[in-house]
Design an enzyme around this catalytic site. Sequence first.
Site, mmCIF file in Angstrom:
data_model
loop_
_atom_site.group_PDB
_atom_site.id
_atom_site.type_symbol
_atom_site.label_atom_id
_atom_site.label_comp_id
_atom_site.label_asym_id
_atom_site.label_seq_id
_atom_site.Cartn_x
_atom_site.Cartn_y
_atom_site.Cartn_z
ATOM 1 N N ASP A 198 0.444 -1.113 0.360
ATOM 2 C CA ASP A 198 -0.538 -0.407 -0.190
ATOM 3 C C ASP A 198 0.846 1.177 0.287
ATOM 4 O OD1 ASP A 198 -1.882 2.077 0.534
ATOM 5 O OD2 ASP A 198 -2.976 1.190 2.176
ATOM 6 N N GLU A 224 -1.477 -1.210 -3.751
ATOM 7 C CA GLU A 224 -2.420 -0.018 -4.109
ATOM 8 C C GLU A 224 -2.437 1.278 -3.918
ATOM 9 O OE1 GLU A 224 -4.561 -1.715 -0.047
ATOM 10 O OE2 GLU A 224 -4.540 0.195 0.802
ATOM 11 N N GLU A 250 -10.270 2.547 -0.914
ATOM 12 C CA GLU A 250 -11.060 3.021 0.564
ATOM 13 C C GLU A 250 -11.647 4.497 0.535
ATOM 14 O OE1 GLU A 250 -7.187 3.923 3.042
ATOM 15 O OE2 GLU A 250 -6.557 2.443 1.836
ATOM 16 N N HIS A 300 -11.841 -3.084 2.026
ATOM 17 C CA HIS A 300 -10.807 -2.517 3.107
ATOM 18 C C HIS A 300 -11.337 -1.857 4.727
ATOM 19 C CE1 HIS A 300 -9.446 1.154 5.217
ATOM 20 N NE2 HIS A 300 -8.556 1.378 5.390
HETATM 21 MG MG MG Z 1 -5.042 1.821 2.207
#
Ligand code: MG
Length: 372
Positions: A198, A224, A250, A300
């Site tokens: 991420d 991500e 998210e 998420h």
């Molecule tokens: Mg994230």
Amino acid sequence: MKITDLEVIYLKLPQIDITRCDGTQDTTIVRIHTDEGISGVGEIDSLPVVMKSIIDAPASHSIANGLKELLIGEDPFEIERIWNKLYMGALYYGRTGPVLHAMSGIDIALWDIIGKAIQRPVAQMLGGIYHEKIKAYASLVMPETIKEAVQLAEKYMAQGYRAIKFGWGPIGRDAKFDIELVSTLRSVMGEDRDLMLDIGHVWDAKHAIRMARQFEQYGVFWIEEPLPPDDLQGYAQLCDAVDIYIAAGEQESGRRAYQRLLDEAHLDILQPDLGRCGGLTEGKKIAYMAYDRNKKVVPHAFKTGVLVAASTHFVASMPHGFLIEYTVSDSPLARHLVIDPVEFRDGYVHLSRKPGLGIEIDQKTVELYRVK
Ligand code: MG
């Protein structure tokens, strides 16, 4: 059945580090009560004091209402109509963002009530149970050094995790560091475990394309949020150029935002947070929008056992559900707010057949961390 009351519970650890991207340091819990003695619980991932205001605010006029006033007296079973009533009743300051976040917690609590009332698990009421167990990935905030990351990977592999994600912290700052991190983790984790990164939206499209091409050699499952959430063109450029999966979502709320992520940003994996996107009711619409386009959805979730339970029921009820985010934070809110959390075993979460979300809140934890 009628809704009689709605409590917004703001929980916060005594000390929080606001520079750290770790949503388990505080949370907003919604508890809805009915005249039949059944209560439901939901969770929101947003700014708690803002959530409290949006829910408790007295009305200004017909399309600028606080959500609680709109909800009292309603029958929880009319969940789609309630969703629309809240959306329209808050139209002048809502439509997306914080109002949708607040609606998410309410919606999850309503599904919990319906399940308890008819003695069935939420996953079944969302349309049916496709998956009794779902692979759960250990979601970790990236420590400062690669050595610490290796120790964490070893720790969670020993606990049975077959998929691990590292996010934020030093990731994305330096290309050499990122490549060394990925190559080291791959050698430690072996070929068969999923590794995700991420990035925390700090790259631009061209840098992301260069990095993705290198990550591909190490079998990274997804990258991500490499780009800022508003860079839809950049995402399209990236997703069209590389084979590695690109995941995001998210930050979004409301199905129209996810439609843009699919059709304009060309994303491979949507990550709606059920405590932000508009709840399970909106989440289901987002999931089927992706399903119709043969795209993946992995929710998420970086809060407490309430959101873990909601996410588990959600993924269990999706035909294309296959993976769930599972925070391994040792925050007492993440670990102790729920007395009977979703069972994690051998790398998988196992769906509870108990009614509703199948969880109960620990009142002692609530009293300990409640902000009055
Ligand atoms: Mg994230």
